[in-house]
Scaffold this motif. Structure first.
Motif, PDB file in Angstrom:
ATOM      1  N   PRO A 141     -33.665   1.250  23.297  1.00  0.00           N
ATOM      2  CA  PRO A 141     -33.745   0.604  22.160  1.00  0.00           C
ATOM      3  C   PRO A 141     -34.674   1.008  21.069  1.00  0.00           C
ATOM      4  N   GLU A 142     -35.744   1.696  21.675  1.00  0.00           N
ATOM      5  CA  GLU A 142     -36.722   2.264  20.676  1.00  0.00           C
ATOM      6  C   GLU A 142     -36.104   3.069  19.637  1.00  0.00           C
ATOM      7  N   LEU A 143     -34.937   3.688  19.773  1.00  0.00           N
ATOM      8  CA  LEU A 143     -34.103   4.542  19.196  1.00  0.00           C
ATOM      9  C   LEU A 143     -32.864   3.703  18.492  1.00  0.00           C
ATOM     10  N   ALA A 144     -32.893   3.462  17.405  1.00  0.00           N
ATOM     11  CA  ALA A 144     -31.955   2.672  16.881  1.00  0.00           C
ATOM     12  C   ALA A 144     -30.164   2.920  17.376  1.00  0.00           C
ATOM     13  N   ARG A 145     -30.419   4.538  17.342  1.00  0.00           N
ATOM     14  CA  ARG A 145     -28.800   4.850  17.785  1.00  0.00           C
ATOM     15  C   ARG A 145     -28.439   4.545  19.314  1.00  0.00           C
ATOM     16  N   TYR A 146     -29.440   4.166  20.156  1.00  0.00           N
ATOM     17  CA  TYR A 146     -29.247   3.893  21.506  1.00  0.00           C
ATOM     18  C   TYR A 146     -29.379   2.530  21.851  1.00  0.00           C
ATOM     19  N   PRO A 147     -28.616   1.457  21.387  1.00  0.00           N
ATOM     20  CA  PRO A 147     -28.877   0.051  21.608  1.00  0.00           C
ATOM     21  C   PRO A 147     -28.798  -0.228  23.171  1.00  0.00           C
ATOM     22  N   GLY A 148     -27.708   0.342  23.497  1.00  0.00           N
ATOM     23  CA  GLY A 148     -27.126   0.258  25.090  1.00  0.00           C
ATOM     24  C   GLY A 148     -25.867  -0.647  25.045  1.00  0.00           C
ATOM     25  N   HIS A 149     -24.976  -0.125  26.153  1.00  0.00           N
ATOM     26  CA  HIS A 149     -23.801  -1.169  25.954  1.00  0.00           C
ATOM     27  C   HIS A 149     -23.936  -2.621  26.490  1.00  0.00           C
ATOM     28  N   GLU A 150     -23.169  -3.382  25.838  1.00  0.00           N
ATOM     29  CA  GLU A 150     -23.303  -4.770  26.190  1.00  0.00           C
ATOM     30  C   GLU A 150     -23.114  -5.134  27.757  1.00  0.00           C
ATOM     31  N   PHE A 151     -22.415  -4.369  28.369  1.00  0.00           N
ATOM     32  CA  PHE A 151     -22.129  -4.584  29.875  1.00  0.00           C
ATOM     33  C   PHE A 151     -23.514  -4.734  30.573  1.00  0.00           C
ATOM     34  N   PHE A 152     -24.351  -3.803  30.317  1.00  0.00           N
ATOM     35  CA  PHE A 152     -25.715  -3.775  30.847  1.00  0.00           C
ATOM     36  C   PHE A 152     -26.713  -4.518  30.280  1.00  0.00           C
ATOM     37  N   VAL A 153     -26.419  -4.810  28.761  1.00  0.00           N
ATOM     38  CA  VAL A 153     -27.574  -5.535  28.179  1.00  0.00           C
ATOM     39  C   VAL A 153     -27.254  -6.878  28.061  1.00  0.00           C
ATOM     40  N   LEU A 211     -15.907  -0.775  30.516  1.00  0.00           N
ATOM     41  CA  LEU A 211     -17.248  -1.257  30.343  1.00  0.00           C
ATOM     42  C   LEU A 211     -16.954  -2.419  28.947  1.00  0.00           C
ATOM     43  N   ASP A 212     -16.289  -1.828  27.968  1.00  0.00           N
ATOM     44  CA  ASP A 212     -15.801  -2.886  26.966  1.00  0.00           C
ATOM     45  C   ASP A 212     -15.252  -4.278  27.409  1.00  0.00           C
ATOM     46  N   LYS A 213     -14.312  -4.337  28.171  1.00  0.00           N
ATOM     47  CA  LYS A 213     -13.526  -5.227  28.994  1.00  0.00           C
ATOM     48  C   LYS A 213     -14.596  -6.093  29.930  1.00  0.00           C
ATOM     49  N   LEU A 214     -15.236  -5.324  30.605  1.00  0.00           N
ATOM     50  CA  LEU A 214     -15.999  -6.327  31.465  1.00  0.00           C
ATOM     51  C   LEU A 214     -17.115  -7.079  30.808  1.00  0.00           C
ATOM     52  N   ALA A 215     -17.546  -6.290  29.765  1.00  0.00           N
ATOM     53  CA  ALA A 215     -18.570  -6.952  28.948  1.00  0.00           C
ATOM     54  C   ALA A 215     -18.085  -8.442  28.401  1.00  0.00           C
ATOM     55  N   GLN A 216     -16.720  -8.189  27.905  1.00  0.00           N
ATOM     56  CA  GLN A 216     -15.970  -9.427  27.438  1.00  0.00           C
ATOM     57  C   GLN A 216     -15.566 -10.527  28.289  1.00  0.00           C
ATOM     58  N   LEU A 217     -15.451  -9.990  29.538  1.00  0.00           N
ATOM     59  CA  LEU A 217     -15.007 -11.000  30.729  1.00  0.00           C
ATOM     60  C   LEU A 217     -16.224 -11.476  31.586  1.00  0.00           C
ATOM     61  N   ILE A 218     -17.483 -10.883  31.633  1.00  0.00           N
ATOM     62  CA  ILE A 218     -18.373 -11.482  32.472  1.00  0.00           C
ATOM     63  C   ILE A 218     -19.462 -11.498  31.467  1.00  0.00           C
TER      64      ILE A 218
END
Length: 458
Positions: free
Chosen positions: A188-200, A268-275
């Motif tokens: 996250p210290e680099l704006a282009r690398y916020p991390g996927h929502e599944f992990f965050v 990962l998109d789907k799991l971030a939506q479901l979990i």
């Protein structure tokens, strides 16, 4: 303490070292620990013009019986000085970036550059390269101290920085796979690398504060996922530090737009939506790994009604794991401990342990999910049932009892499909493609064999 900064050529350092006027103090130095790869890469860096870090030397003057001895002790830089001296004396040959690609693991842009020192020892270099090597300058700090304690204190302070973690070192590697993991795992210290929502969000990890743990988990999932996409769902590779390093080097030209990369992101998109964070017990790394692999197995062959049931199925599994952990000291512990939880604690990043866990995980999750509906309700089994039966039968063909490899596995309907036999786990048996019964007599023989085994077991 006084410090004087100057530069010395590699020839100066080599000559001092050879004359025993430059050496380490064995009382607090660790000795020579660099391997041949590290030494060769240091010399390669010199010849490519890469700058080397500063070396710290302690000026020592000793007077005994009217005679004075002067010399330098290495405070920081022992491994580099030893490698430079060894090469200058012909101790080893350098890597050929192309021929030694497997060992050297140079990125592709290095392999594509001319390398006139490839495979050479010092004597094998051209005169121009010998001169370039010996006349290369290195910044040096000459320290004069009142006593040995000051020097030792400086040594401790120089070594006292927090060393890079394995993943932080990988973050500096060249190549597209590095960028892919930075985007997924986040920095996250680099704006282009916020991390996927599944992990965050789903896993509530903090990639900006965990010194690479989130990115390491993302890399482990990616390595395991891509390996299975390439070699089949029956394959589980190691995801320890060495295996991840190898994957980074082997995929310097990784295609972020490939089918396998876009599929992983979609899952990962789907799991971030479901979990959703807070609606489940805290998910750990192995939970994330098995969720992704399960979703991958469900992705193509089954109607998406499993999605709405996944959060509830996960809750049931996590509850059973928590209860199973309480039985680990019982004479007969819960299967959730003996067949899953204990394998998250010992050698958990080994492929065979991951396979044991996932075999158990997917069988229980299939039950928790309830009936799965194939997209195309025909006689073909989906990947999930195929995988479960493959492992349930310990990778052995029900017909010939021979060992099976995943690409050769087919699922046979024990009760013929044409006679109403269901496409279900209870009515399936894993067989070699060549052993798949073709005639009614062969089908009956398999059914009789299985019935006999079941009667003996009961």
């Amino acid at each position: 303490m006084k410090a004087k900064t100057e530069t010395k050529t590699i020839k100066d350092l080599v000559d001092l070292h050879k004359a025993q006027m430059l050496k380490a103090n064995a009382e607090y130095q660790r000795g020579i620990v660099w391997n041949s790869t590290q030494k060769r890469k240091l010399i390669d860096s010199v010849l490519r013009g890469y700058p080397l870090p500063r070396i710290y030397l302690h000026y020592v003057s000793t007077s005994i019986a009217g005679m004075t001895s002067q010399g330098l002790e290495v405070i920081d830089g022992q491994q580099r000085i030893n490698a430079l001296s060894d090469f200058a004396q012909g101790a080893f040959k350098l890597f050929d970036p192309v021929k030694d690609a497997t060992i050297a693991k140079f990125p592709s842009f290095i392999r594509e550059q001319p390398c006139p020192w490839a495979g050479c020892n010092f004597e094998g270099l051209s005169d121009e390269l010998k001169t370039r090597f010996l006349e290369t300058t290195i910044p040096v700090a000459i320290i004069e101290a009142k006593g040995a304690n000051e020097v030792r204190d400086l040594f401790v302070r120089l070594q006292g920085g927090v060393p890079l973690s394995a993943q932080e070192r990988r973050d500096a590697l060249p190549g597209n796979f590095t960028d892919f993991i930075l985007r997924v795992g986040g920095k996250p210290e680099l704006a282009r690398y916020p991390g996927h929502e599944f992990f965050v969000r789903s896993l509530a990890m903090k990639p900006g504060q965990d010194r690479g743990k989130t990115r390491q988990l993302a890399a482990q999932i990616a390595v395991l996922f891509f390996n299975r996409r390439e070699k089949g769902a029956g394959n589980y590779c190691d995801i320890n530090s060495a295996a991840i390093d190898d994957f980074y080097y082997q995929n310097l030209d990784f295609d972020v737009g490939s089918e396998r990369a876009t599929r992983l992101i979609a899952i990962l998109d789907k799991l971030a939506q479901l979990i959703q964070a807070g609606k489940h017990a805290k998910l750990r790394g192995h939970d994330a790994i098995h969720l992704v692999l399960l979703a991958d197995a469900l992705w193509d062959d089954y109607a998406r009604n499993w999605e709405e049931r996944l959060p509830g199925a996960l809750d049931k599994f996590l509850t059973a794991i928590a209860e199973g952990n309480l039985t680990k000291k019982d004479p007969v512990p819960s299967e959730y401990w003996s067949q899953y939880a204990q394998w998250t604690r010992v050698n958990s990043d080994r492929g065979d342990m991951i396979g044991l866990r996932h075999q158990f995980y997917q069988e229980k999750m299939v039950v928790n999910l309830g009936p799965l509906q194939l997209k195309d309700p025909v006689r073909v089994y989906g990947e999930l049932e195929r995988s479960i039966l493959f492992y349930r039968q310990e990778k052995r063909c029900v017909v010939c009892d021979g060992s099976m490899l995943w690409p050769d596995v087919e699922i046979h309907h024990v009760e013929e499909y044409s006679k109403g036999g269901q496409t279900s786990l209870a009515n399936g048996a894993a067989v070699h493609r060549k052993c798949h019964p073709k005639s009614k007599a062969q089908t009956k023989a398999v059914a009789d064999k299985l019935n006999s085994v079941q009667r003996a077991a009961s």
